[in-house]
Design an enzyme around this catalytic site. Structure first.
Site, PDB file in Angstrom:
ATOM      1  N   PHE A   1     -22.636  11.071 -46.473  1.00 23.49           N
ATOM      2  CA  PHE A   1     -23.255  10.418 -47.638  1.00 23.49           C
ATOM      3  C   PHE A   1     -24.782  10.466 -47.588  1.00 23.49           C
ATOM      4  O   PHE A   1     -25.439  10.110 -48.561  1.00 23.49           O
ATOM      5  CB  PHE A   1     -22.801   8.960 -47.727  1.00 23.49           C
ATOM      6  CG  PHE A   1     -21.429   8.786 -48.324  1.00 23.49           C
ATOM      7  CD1 PHE A   1     -21.278   8.320 -49.618  1.00 23.49           C
ATOM      8  CD2 PHE A   1     -20.288   9.085 -47.611  1.00 23.49           C
ATOM      9  CE1 PHE A   1     -20.022   8.157 -50.181  1.00 23.49           C
ATOM     10  CE2 PHE A   1     -19.026   8.930 -48.151  1.00 23.49           C
ATOM     11  CZ  PHE A   1     -18.889   8.467 -49.447  1.00 23.49           C
TER      12      PHE A   1
ATOM     13  N   GLU B   1     -10.822  -6.870 -27.605  1.00 22.46           N
ATOM     14  CA  GLU B   1      -9.590  -6.434 -26.903  1.00 22.46           C
ATOM     15  C   GLU B   1      -9.909  -5.533 -25.714  1.00 22.46           C
ATOM     16  O   GLU B   1      -9.163  -4.602 -25.411  1.00 22.46           O
ATOM     17  CB  GLU B   1      -8.637  -5.714 -27.874  1.00 22.46           C
ATOM     18  CG  GLU B   1      -8.127  -6.578 -29.012  1.00 22.46           C
ATOM     19  CD  GLU B   1      -7.179  -7.672 -28.532  1.00 22.46           C
ATOM     20  OE1 GLU B   1      -6.625  -7.538 -27.438  1.00 22.46           O
ATOM     21  OE2 GLU B   1      -7.031  -8.654 -29.274  1.00 22.46           O
TER      22      GLU B   1
ATOM     23  N   SER C   1     -15.142  -0.832 -24.076  1.00 24.66           N
ATOM     24  CA  SER C   1     -14.931   0.528 -23.562  1.00 24.66           C
ATOM     25  C   SER C   1     -15.185   0.602 -22.060  1.00 24.66           C
ATOM     26  O   SER C   1     -14.470   1.302 -21.327  1.00 24.66           O
ATOM     27  CB  SER C   1     -15.845   1.517 -24.304  1.00 24.66           C
ATOM     28  OG  SER C   1     -15.438   1.640 -25.648  1.00 24.66           O
ATOM     29  N   GLN C   2     -16.192  -0.136 -21.594  1.00 31.23           N
ATOM     30  CA  GLN C   2     -16.473  -0.121 -20.153  1.00 31.23           C
ATOM     31  C   GLN C   2     -15.294  -0.683 -19.363  1.00 31.23           C
ATOM     32  O   GLN C   2     -14.918  -0.146 -18.311  1.00 31.23           O
ATOM     33  CB  GLN C   2     -17.736  -0.941 -19.841  1.00 31.23           C
ATOM     34  CG  GLN C   2     -19.051  -0.296 -20.235  1.00 31.23           C
ATOM     35  CD  GLN C   2     -19.344  -0.453 -21.728  1.00 31.23           C
ATOM     36  OE1 GLN C   2     -18.779  -1.315 -22.390  1.00 31.23           O
ATOM     37  NE2 GLN C   2     -20.222   0.394 -22.241  1.00 31.23           N
TER      38      GLN C   2
HETATM   39  C1  LIG Z   1     -15.084  -9.767 -34.039  1.00 28.09           C
HETATM   40  C2  LIG Z   1     -14.594 -10.197 -32.675  1.00 28.09           C
HETATM   41  C3  LIG Z   1     -13.334 -10.730 -32.574  1.00 28.09           C
HETATM   42  C4  LIG Z   1     -12.867 -11.175 -31.333  1.00 28.09           C
HETATM   43  N1  LIG Z   1     -11.606 -11.705 -31.269  1.00 28.09           N
HETATM   44  C5  LIG Z   1     -11.149 -12.164 -30.098  1.00 28.09           C
HETATM   45  C6  LIG Z   1      -9.842 -12.757 -30.009  1.00 28.09           C
HETATM   46  O1  LIG Z   1      -9.104 -12.839 -30.997  1.00 28.09           O
HETATM   47  N2  LIG Z   1      -9.424 -13.213 -28.818  1.00 28.09           N
HETATM   48  C7  LIG Z   1     -10.209 -13.142 -27.691  1.00 28.09           C
HETATM   49  O2  LIG Z   1      -9.765 -13.562 -26.632  1.00 28.09           O
HETATM   50  N3  LIG Z   1     -11.449 -12.592 -27.749  1.00 28.09           N
HETATM   51  C8  LIG Z   1     -11.939 -12.110 -28.916  1.00 28.09           C
HETATM   52  N4  LIG Z   1     -13.198 -11.544 -28.982  1.00 28.09           N
HETATM   53  C9  LIG Z   1     -13.997 -11.521 -27.760  1.00 28.09           C
HETATM   54  C10 LIG Z   1     -14.017 -10.121 -27.201  1.00 28.09           C
HETATM   55  O3  LIG Z   1     -12.803  -9.773 -26.590  1.00 28.09           O
HETATM   56  C11 LIG Z   1     -15.163 -10.113 -26.191  1.00 28.09           C
HETATM   57  O4  LIG Z   1     -16.331  -9.930 -26.960  1.00 28.09           O
HETATM   58  C12 LIG Z   1     -15.022  -9.051 -25.164  1.00 28.09           C
HETATM   59  O5  LIG Z   1     -14.007  -9.408 -24.258  1.00 28.09           O
HETATM   60  C13 LIG Z   1     -16.305  -8.838 -24.389  1.00 28.09           C
HETATM   61  O6  LIG Z   1     -16.696 -10.034 -23.775  1.00 28.09           O
HETATM   62  P1  LIG Z   1     -18.179 -10.588 -23.956  1.00 28.09           P
HETATM   63  O7  LIG Z   1     -18.557 -10.515 -25.413  1.00 28.09           O
HETATM   64  O8  LIG Z   1     -18.245 -11.901 -23.253  1.00 28.09           O
HETATM   65  O9  LIG Z   1     -19.087  -9.529 -23.230  1.00 28.09           O
HETATM   66  P2  LIG Z   1     -19.468  -9.518 -21.691  1.00 28.09           P
HETATM   67  O10 LIG Z   1     -18.230  -9.675 -20.858  1.00 28.09           O
HETATM   68  O11 LIG Z   1     -20.618 -10.423 -21.487  1.00 28.09           O
HETATM   69  O12 LIG Z   1     -19.938  -8.001 -21.544  1.00 28.09           O
HETATM   70  C14 LIG Z   1     -21.198  -7.533 -22.055  1.00 28.09           C
HETATM   71  C15 LIG Z   1     -21.296  -6.044 -21.822  1.00 28.09           C
HETATM   72  O13 LIG Z   1     -21.181  -5.759 -20.425  1.00 28.09           O
HETATM   73  C16 LIG Z   1     -20.121  -4.867 -20.173  1.00 28.09           C
HETATM   74  N5  LIG Z   1     -19.453  -5.251 -18.928  1.00 28.09           N
HETATM   75  C17 LIG Z   1     -18.939  -6.465 -18.623  1.00 28.09           C
HETATM   76  N6  LIG Z   1     -18.387  -6.455 -17.402  1.00 28.09           N
HETATM   77  C18 LIG Z   1     -18.559  -5.199 -16.916  1.00 28.09           C
HETATM   78  C19 LIG Z   1     -18.211  -4.544 -15.708  1.00 28.09           C
HETATM   79  N7  LIG Z   1     -17.577  -5.197 -14.727  1.00 28.09           N
HETATM   80  N8  LIG Z   1     -18.547  -3.247 -15.564  1.00 28.09           N
HETATM   81  C20 LIG Z   1     -19.197  -2.570 -16.554  1.00 28.09           C
HETATM   82  N9  LIG Z   1     -19.569  -3.138 -17.731  1.00 28.09           N
HETATM   83  C21 LIG Z   1     -19.243  -4.421 -17.903  1.00 28.09           C
HETATM   84  C22 LIG Z   1     -19.185  -4.977 -21.354  1.00 28.09           C
HETATM   85  O14 LIG Z   1     -18.473  -3.779 -21.558  1.00 28.09           O
HETATM   86  C23 LIG Z   1     -20.145  -5.266 -22.499  1.00 28.09           C
HETATM   87  O15 LIG Z   1     -20.642  -4.071 -23.030  1.00 28.09           O
HETATM   88  C24 LIG Z   1     -13.687 -11.075 -30.189  1.00 28.09           C
HETATM   89  C25 LIG Z   1     -14.961 -10.504 -30.290  1.00 28.09           C
HETATM   90  C26 LIG Z   1     -15.420 -10.072 -31.505  1.00 28.09           C
HETATM   91  C27 LIG Z   1     -16.809  -9.476 -31.590  1.00 28.09           C
END
Ligand SMILES: Cc1cc2nc3c(=O)[nH]c(=O)nc-3n(C[C@H](O)[C@H](O)[C@H](O)COP(=O)(O)OP(=O)(O)OC[C@H]3O[C@@H](n4cnc5c(N)ncnc54)[C@H](O)[C@@H]3O)c2cc1C
Length: 103
Positions: free
Chosen positions: A58, A83, A86-87
């Site tokens: 687009f 859910e 990717s990491q």
């Molecule tokens: C729109 C939306 C809907 C959601 N719905 C639900 C739901 O219905 N139920 C539910 O339980 N949760 C839900 N979530 C929460 C979602 O599952 C979490 O955002 C996710 O698990 C990541 O956790 P966090 O945001 O605390 O990130 P963090 O755990 O703080 O991680 C931050 C970054 O660090 C990376 N990271 C963390 N640990 C490691 C590691 N050991 N090695 C390498 N990289 C790492 C992660 O990949 C990420 O990029 C939702 C989130 C969103 C945005």
């Protein structure tokens, strides 16, 4: 244009096949944890690539709110986060392949 659309189609088909593979494993009562992580990782990253390619089709109109494609980019991006990010999927897959937990 055709390169962008072609790349989208390959990603969609590959993501679909990985997802169907998980469904087949479940249907046959086999372990599907690693396959599910592989499918989730690939399909969600593919969705981001596909949405970005669609935006590129687009051009500038893809970026502004008058067309829905910008929303698709944002909606696709969150799939690489919830859910299991990717990491985390890579850690799950890597643990299954090597036996080493890097969590
Ligand atoms: C729109 C939306 C809907 C959601 N719905 C639900 C739901 O219905 N139920 C539910 O339980 N949760 C839900 N979530 C929460 C979602 O599952 C979490 O955002 C996710 O698990 C990541 O956790 P966090 O945001 O605390 O990130 P963090 O755990 O703080 O991680 C931050 C970054 O660090 C990376 N990271 C963390 N640990 C490691 C590691 N050991 N090695 C390498 N990289 C790492 C992660 O990949 C990420 O990029 C939702 C989130 C969103 C945005």
């Amino acid at each position: 244009m055709q390169e962008l659309i072609s790349d989208i189609s390959v990603d969609v088909e590959a993501a679909r096949l990985l997802t169907w593979r998980v469904a087949d494993l479940i249907d046959r009562g086999l372990d599907f944890a690693t396959a599910a992580s592989q499918a989730k990782l690939y399909a969600s990253e593919a969705a981001v690539r596909a949405a970005n390619n669609a935006l590129q089709v687009f051009g500038g109109y893809g970026y502004i709110d008058e067309y829905p494609v910008g929303k698709l980019v944002r909606d696709a991006r969150v799939m690489t986060l919830y859910e299991g990010t990717s990491q985390i999927q890579k850690l799950v897959i890597g643990r299954a392949l090597t036996g080493v937990s890097a969590f």
